[in-house]
Design an enzyme around this catalytic site. Sequence first.
Site, PDB file in Angstrom:
ATOM      1  N   HIS A  74      -2.193  -6.262  -3.511  1.00 18.85           N
ATOM      2  CA  HIS A  74      -1.993  -5.073  -4.347  1.00 18.85           C
ATOM      3  C   HIS A  74      -0.602  -5.036  -4.985  1.00 18.85           C
ATOM      4  CE1 HIS A  74      -5.775  -3.169  -3.471  1.00 18.85           C
ATOM      5  NE2 HIS A  74      -5.580  -3.256  -2.176  1.00 18.85           N
ATOM      6  N   HIS A  86      -4.934  -4.143   8.226  1.00 17.82           N
ATOM      7  CA  HIS A  86      -4.541  -2.808   8.684  1.00 17.82           C
ATOM      8  C   HIS A  86      -4.934  -2.557  10.140  1.00 17.82           C
ATOM      9  CE1 HIS A  86      -4.587  -1.064   4.278  1.00 17.82           C
ATOM     10  NE2 HIS A  86      -4.005  -2.243   4.383  1.00 17.82           N
ATOM     11  N   ASN A  91       0.819  -1.219   0.000  1.00 19.49           N
ATOM     12  CA  ASN A  91       0.000   0.000   0.000  1.00 19.49           C
ATOM     13  C   ASN A  91       0.849   1.262   0.000  1.00 19.49           C
ATOM     14  OD1 ASN A  91      -1.770  -1.953   2.243  1.00 19.49           O
ATOM     15  ND2 ASN A  91      -2.713  -1.322   0.338  1.00 19.49           N
ATOM     16  N   HIS A  99      -2.473  -7.192   6.102  1.00 22.57           N
ATOM     17  CA  HIS A  99      -3.597  -6.961   5.192  1.00 22.57           C
ATOM     18  C   HIS A  99      -4.772  -6.230   5.819  1.00 22.57           C
ATOM     19  CE1 HIS A  99      -6.418  -7.231   1.908  1.00 22.57           C
ATOM     20  NE2 HIS A  99      -7.289  -7.830   2.684  1.00 22.57           N
TER      21      HIS A  99
END
Length: 271
Positions: free
Chosen positions: A68, A178, A40, A176
């Site tokens: 991502h 967060h 991210n 993942h």
Amino acid sequence: MRIAFIGDMIGRPGRDMVKEYLKKIRDEYKIDFVIANYENASHGFGLTPKNATELFSYGIDVMSGGNHTWDKKEIIPLFETHEILRPHNYPEEVDGTGCKIYTVNGESLAVINLLGHYSMPYTDNVFRCAKSTVEDLKRVDDVKNIFIDFHAEATSEKRAMMKLLEGEVSAIIGTHTHVSTDDFQISKGTAYLTDIGLTGCRDNIIGMDSKVPLKQFLTGIKGHYDIPKKCKKILQIAIMDIEDGVCSNAYKLKIFCNGKIIKSDAWLEDN
């Protein structure tokens, strides 16, 4: 060896916290090797070459990815030029690798990046991949010190990975969601944390500006997630002492943008 791990770094706020604090942390806590999750790092989605160079300059040794990883196609050449991993359970013909071996203080350290299944892109079976990779590292490469970044949505998958590899690897830390969990522990020499939590904005919604997520929850209409230009920031880092494949001591630091630090020790399970 003393290693450290930083979870999902979210955009500019996350990179700024790493810039401000990582070198100080490395010096103060005498850290030998730093792993961080990049997926991210570039405005919340993927990693650009510019941001990769920036993050390595702050004292990170290797970076791991997740769902991502492929958002910025410019990442593909970086697998050949930088210490960057992608989830190892992607098929072999996919660019890059999710497992590399490093020398730290004269000892070998393997770093593995894995991607879960629930709510994630299609990949090979992560549990079979993890098991066979660890077996090969030990049998073929004679590596005992093994760290895993398990990038997964489901807490059950992360806990299952812990039970599968408990006593076989040095550490498994989840990324993942967060959102940090409160279950940092050491069991049979394996450090485990379901999710280390984000590094970046802490006063919005999982590091992103609240407006679009709230609209989506209220109306079902999706939009583009943005990272706030101004926010209250946090850096979350796990620090682990590993020798001969066994983690003997571990703790986590939460470092706030006002300089406040909260230290949480991993508990030692009765074995």
